[in-house]
Write an enzyme that holds these catalytic residues in place. Structure first.
Site, PDB file in Angstrom:
ATOM      1  CG  ASP A   1       8.189   1.780   5.425  1.00  0.00           C
ATOM      2  OD1 ASP A   1       8.807   2.764   5.883  1.00  0.00           O
ATOM      3  OD2 ASP A   1       8.481   0.621   5.716  1.00  0.00           O
TER       4      ASP A   1
ATOM      5  CG  ASN B   1       3.185  -2.151  11.058  1.00  0.00           C
ATOM      6  OD1 ASN B   1       4.174  -2.648  10.516  1.00  0.00           O
ATOM      7  ND2 ASN B   1       2.005  -2.730  11.024  1.00  0.00           N
ATOM      8  CE1 TYR B   2       1.107   3.514  13.422  1.00  0.00           C
ATOM      9  CE2 TYR B   2       1.368   3.876  15.774  1.00  0.00           C
ATOM     10  CZ  TYR B   2       0.563   3.636  14.687  1.00  0.00           C
ATOM     11  OH  TYR B   2      -0.796   3.548  14.847  1.00  0.00           O
TER      12      TYR B   2
ATOM     13  CB  VAL C   1      -3.198  -7.027   3.833  1.00  0.00           C
ATOM     14  CG1 VAL C   1      -4.627  -6.532   3.735  1.00  0.00           C
ATOM     15  CG2 VAL C   1      -2.788  -7.759   2.567  1.00  0.00           C
TER      16      VAL C   1
ATOM     17  CG  HIS D   1      -1.970  -3.415   8.838  1.00  0.00           C
ATOM     18  ND1 HIS D   1      -1.737  -2.281   9.575  1.00  0.00           N
ATOM     19  CD2 HIS D   1      -3.093  -3.979   9.366  1.00  0.00           C
ATOM     20  CE1 HIS D   1      -2.665  -2.154  10.505  1.00  0.00           C
ATOM     21  NE2 HIS D   1      -3.494  -3.171  10.414  1.00  0.00           N
TER      22      HIS D   1
ATOM     23  CB  CYS E   1      -5.487   4.158   7.439  1.00  0.00           C
ATOM     24  SG  CYS E   1      -5.085   4.934   5.863  1.00  0.00           S
TER      25      CYS E   1
ATOM     26  N   GLY F   1       0.806  -1.227   0.000  1.00  0.00           N
ATOM     27  CA  GLY F   1       0.000   0.000   0.000  1.00  0.00           C
ATOM     28  C   GLY F   1       0.830   1.264   0.000  1.00  0.00           C
TER      29      GLY F   1
END
Length: 995
Positions: A11, A373-374, A77, A80, A72, A8
């Site tokens: 990143d 993921n952050y 996927v 994520h 969001c 998606g």
């Protein structure tokens, strides 16, 4: 060609499409098939899909199924799920990765693998270990979850003038403890108006409840009435409508909007993350608001997402994502800006770094945790243009993955040794030229031994038919006797000191890594297991023991067992003994090197306290005794741990006096027979008994059947004792100090000291002492162990919490052993030898868990997770700053060295060099019931340089002072500071007088 994979494109640092080295992007935008199976509540999702597309396809098939992922909808996927993935259902169902049941992946060799063919290690790693690291995931099979036909949502916005600060402060206490059906996050923003002077902060309490309004309102009224939620604030809707609500789509929009891959708004941004263990005080929150009033914070946001519920129940090692029980909530710090100018970017990034720095005292520490993921390259990054060391990667890896980082490195090294899949924060592979060189060294090592006339029959390699039997003969933990366990390249069994010396010299000459094995009882198998190629020096042939009755001493070769030592002493004397362990097959080498203790520790201290000389081979191959090695090295080898300072060949021990007759007893008490109260009382009396009396407690689960044939579970506490004297001396002591146990004459047995050794080892009465010469353990199983030290008695409620864990399925063969201190242990200085656990310790705890299944996933998922859960539960009741452990109960969970590279002092110490110990003297009054005030068990709080100490009263026993008299207390606190003199001690909050 270097490859990056994009799903998606979300990143946070652009690592799926940006790099300093030439690369190709594999964009999965065309791999978006989603097959939903309502019957088995699952779906296969191709990795190019977005979570919005997944939500839409589920809603097409069912109104009562959903999936726990983010808010969001344009997020892919692939990334994520690879980083864990969470959303508004995390308190109900955990993370996205917690609900993945299969995957299809292309590995570095181009093979397409599913869960079965990739194996459980790799399947574990891809569910939270980060994207673009272990392979390219093509598709995920997810487990769908039940959702009600109607859910309730609300968003209540409060400004600072509407008490937002106090509401957020209260939220920290209640949000993680709400029923798991209720999720309330907080979004904090600045309100900007046309008036430059009108700067305000608003907090949006943004919520979903998995049920109707009528169920929600009573919960809120009971737990969080301050928020003032009303019925008209709430909206009931379907689960798919709630997805659009949280994504910011207008009410009534078609679910088709979830199929769009175009984000509603795109701007430059920088984000960071934190985890919070303890509520931030109001003053701390107000400091955040001050930063929000700065110019760069016009489009800043802080998002607080509560944990608890299901997140508390899942083990921190179930998948690589480690942030579970203990976390109150997660913070996402984020700042947006419009202009693309470099100086504008730098100003905003500098602002969020300043905010992140301000948050340091209020968030997790050691390490300061973050959510992968952050993504945040500020916390560390790899050398994308060259080799990245384990030490370098662990700087950022420990923040994202904590203790799971080491397992991720192990998996990466196994499945992608060339590090084909990599980015600036991918898990590194440890395979290197150095390891290959080490592996090749064993031929040179063997050749060196042969040239030195080392007997070839004492050298075993995997090509030798006897290799497996020699290796397995001394493996006492079956967890390290599997096909996957790394094996040594060479085993050497020298028969003399000269041959040991040759082994060390040849190893040094050829660069061969060496481990030393005595009895093979190392709890983590470190004497014969390593991730690097190694040679094992097995001391099984060095077992001479010379007992000198005249000067009450013995020389013991390091390959002997303590059972052999006991036997040889008993051959020469009935009134001499030695203070060592209860398991006779334990080798003296490792036992003495770690301190060594047994049933005589309250009378004579540790084994290491009674060592008077030693013979050792140092790293240069020199054979040294106490005189030639010097007192520093002699001090270090008596408790500093084996295989560290040299290879000890033999120990000279001081024998101790024992009476001709000792008394033993074992009294078993179940929970129904007041075991809890007896253990509680034992904590007060056992460390204060005369030093001739040792009573330990072994707690086990007891499975039985009642008269009706129904299964019945209880716990049994075995009070297992030796008294260095006769029954007639013992009974009055017990009657005076521990009458509640109900000891009777017929419970006691008088016997010789050597017979007591066999009694504690579990041999039947009347057995010959010859059984102590056997090196074969009565029973070997898989096990994991941990240890703790206790300074203050654990309350009955705390003990009952242990019992609840003992009734879980994984604990069928669990055991907790409580060994009392006091006596001689209180008299020996904590620095007389490296072993420091002396005065102040009431007792030591050993936690043990056994199992028989050999499947690795059984061990990792169930049993080891269980004992880690027990260990976590015990945190408030045991020592802290640091949490102490016993080195002979080796536990790699508490930290490991970089065996394949340099280990820093700071890493090995697992501490912060700025931490300082502060001792505070307190004077408090005795209360009206005469109860003595004691320090609370909660950690002391340090905020902005001021300190607050919690004080409570002990109801367990009374002080001998009267009401109104003063009691002196000493409080110990560790904080981070460069200068203790700068601390502000003026803001202590005590309910009574203070100084």
């Amino acid at each position: 060609m270097h490859v990056r994979v994009r799903g998606g494109g979300h990143d946070y640092e652009g690592l799926s499409y940006v790099s300093e080295v030439p690369f190709v992007v594999v964009d999965l935008i065309n791999l978006r098939k989603i097959n939903v199976n309502v019957n088995d509540k699952s779906a296969w999702v191709e990795a190019g899909s977005t979570i919005g597309e997944l939500y839409y396809r589920i809603s097409e098939k069912s109104k009562t199924l959903g999936f726990p992922a983010g808010v969001c909808p344009t997020v892919g996927v692939g990334g994520h799920f690879s980083g864990g993935g969470y959303g508004v259902m995390l308190r109900k169902y955990g993370l996205s990765a917690d609900n993945i049941v299969d995957a299809r992946l292309i590995d570095a060799n181009g093979r397409i693998l599913d869960r079965n063919s990739m194996g459980e290690d790799l399947f574990w790693a891809i569910r939270g270990g980060g994207g673009n690291t272990f392979g390219l995931v093509l598709a995920w099979k997810v487990k769908l979850v039940d959702v009600p036909e109607k859910v309730t949502v609300f968003t209540l916005t409060k400004t600072l003038e509407q008490n937002a600060t106090k509401l957020i402060h209260k939220w920290q206490y209640v949000a993680p403890r709400f029923p798991e059906d209720l999720f309330i996050r907080i979004l904090v923003n600045r309100l900007n108006s046309s008036d430059p002077g009108d700067k305000r902060i608003e907090a949006s309490f943004n919520s979903i409840f998995f049920g109707g309004i009528d169920r929600l309102l009573p919960i809120m009224q009971e737990s969080f009435p301050e928020l003032g939620l009303r019925k008209e604030d709430c909206i009931e809707m379907s689960w798919i409508e709630s997805i659009m609500y949280f994504a910011g789509f207008p009410r009534g929009a078609s679910p088709n909007v979830l199929l769009s891959r175009v984000q509603l708004s795109r701007r430059p941004f920088k984000a960071k993350s934190d985890y919070v263990y303890q509520p931030i005080p109001e003053g701390g929150l107000e400091g955040i608001w001050r930063l929000f009033f700065e110019d760069e914070a016009q489009a800043a946001q802080v998002i607080l997402s509560p944990y608890g519920g299901r997140m508390d129940e899942i083990s921190s090692s179930a998948i690589p994502f480690p942030h579970r029980a203990g976390n109150l909530y997660k913070i996402q710090h984020i700042v947006y800006w419009e202009e693309q100018k470099e100086e504008v970017t730098e100003r905003h990034i500098s602002w969020i770094r300043r905010l992140y720095s301000y948050m340091t005292p209020f968030v997790s520490k050691f390490p300061r945790a973050a959510y992968i993921n952050y993504r945040d390259l500020d916390i560390g990054m790899n050398n994308i243009k060259g080799h990245t060391s384990y030490v370098q990667a662990k700087v950022w890896g420990s923040k994202y993955f904590k203790n799971n980082f080491d397992r991720l490195v192990h998996v990466k090294t196994k499945v992608d040794p060339s590090n084909f899949f990599r980015n600036e924060q991918s898990i590194p592979s440890l395979t290197s030229r150095n390891n290959k060189a080490l592996a090749d060294n064993h031929e040179d090592f063997i050749q060196c031994l042969s040239h030195s006339n080392q007997t070839s029959s004492n050298i075993y390699t995997p090509n030798n038919s006897s290799f497996s039997s020699v290796l397995q003969k001394s493996i006492q933990n079956l967890r390290f006797n599997t096909t996957k366990t790394p094996k040594p390249l060479v085993i050497v069994t020298p028969v003399s000191e000269f041959e040991v010396q040759l082994v060390i010299l040849c190893a040094k000459k050829t660069g061969m890594h060496v481990r030393v094995r005595g009895g093979g009882h190392d709890y983590e198998g470190l004497s014969y297991v390593s991730e690097v190629p190694l040679a094992v020096v097995d001391l099984i042939n060095l077992r001479k023991i010379n007992v000198n009755v005249n000067d009450k001493s013995a020389w013991v070769e390091a390959g002997s067992t303590i059972g052999e030592l006991y036997y040889r002493i008993s051959e020469k004397s009935k009134t001499l003994g030695f203070p060592a362990g209860v398991c006779p097959t334990v080798g003296v080498g490792g036992h003495f090197s770690g301190g060594g203790y047994g049933t005589l520790l309250r009378k004579y201290g540790l084994s290491a306290d009674n060592i008077v000389d030693a013979r050792l081979i140092d790293a240069n191959g020199r054979i040294l005794d106490r005189n030639s090695m010097g007192e520093d090295l002699f001090w270090a080898i008596r408790g500093g741990g084996g295989n560290t300072f040299g290879l000890v060949l033999a120990w000279k021990v001081k024998l101790v006096d024992v009476p001709e007759k000792v008394t033993v007893f074992t009294l078993n008490k179940t929970l129904e027979q007041n075991a809890t109260k007896l253990i509680h009382k034992w904590q007060y009396v056992a460390p204060r008994f005369p030093e001739d009396l040792f009573i330990r407690i072994l707690v086990n689960r007891l499975n039985s059947s009642d008269q009706g044939g129904n299964n019945k579970q209880t716990l049994v506490a075995s009070f297992n004792s030796i008294f260095l004297g006769g029954i007639d001396q013992l009974l009055p002591i017990m009657q005076e100090n521990f009458a509640e146990l109900g000891l009777r004459r017929e419970d006691c047995i008088e016997m010789s000291w050597i017979e007591s050794i066999m009694y504690f080892a579990g041999f039947p009465g009347g057995a010959s002492p010859n059984v102590l010469l056997s090196r074969v353990q009565l029973l070997t199983r898989n096990f994991k162990a941990k240890s703790d030290y206790v300074y203050q008695p654990i309350p009955e409620g705390g003990l009952e919490g242990i019992w609840r864990l003992f009734f879980e399925d994984e604990s069928q063969a669990a055991q907790v052993i409580l060994s009392p201190y006091g006596g001689r242990m209180d008299e020996i200085s904590s620095s007389s030898i490296p072993f420091p656990h002396r005065v102040g310790n009431l007792y030591k705890i050993q936690y043990l868990l056994y199992w028989d299944e050999q499947a690795e996933e059984v061990a990792d998922r169930r049993h080891i997770s269980w004992i880690r859960k027990l260990y976590s539960y015990m945190t408030p009741f045991v020592s802290m700053f640091p949490r102490a452990a016993y080195i002979n109960y080796r536990d790699l969970d508490i930290g490991v060295n970089n065996i394949k590279g340099h280990t820093s002092y700071a890493q090995a110490k697992i501490s912060n060099p700025k931490r300082r110990e502060v001792h505070l003297g307190l004077v408090l009054k005795v209360d009206s019931q005469g109860h003595k005030p004691i320090m609370g068990r909660s950690q002391l709080i340090c905020t902005g340089g001021s300190l607050m100490v919690t004080v409570q009263y002990s109801n367990d026993y009374k002080d001998d002072k009267n009401e109104g008299e003063y009691v002196d207390l000493m409080c110990k606190l560790e904080i981070e500071t460069d200068n203790i003199a700068e601390l502000d001690l003026s803001s202590f909050a005590f309910p009574l007088e203070r100084r």
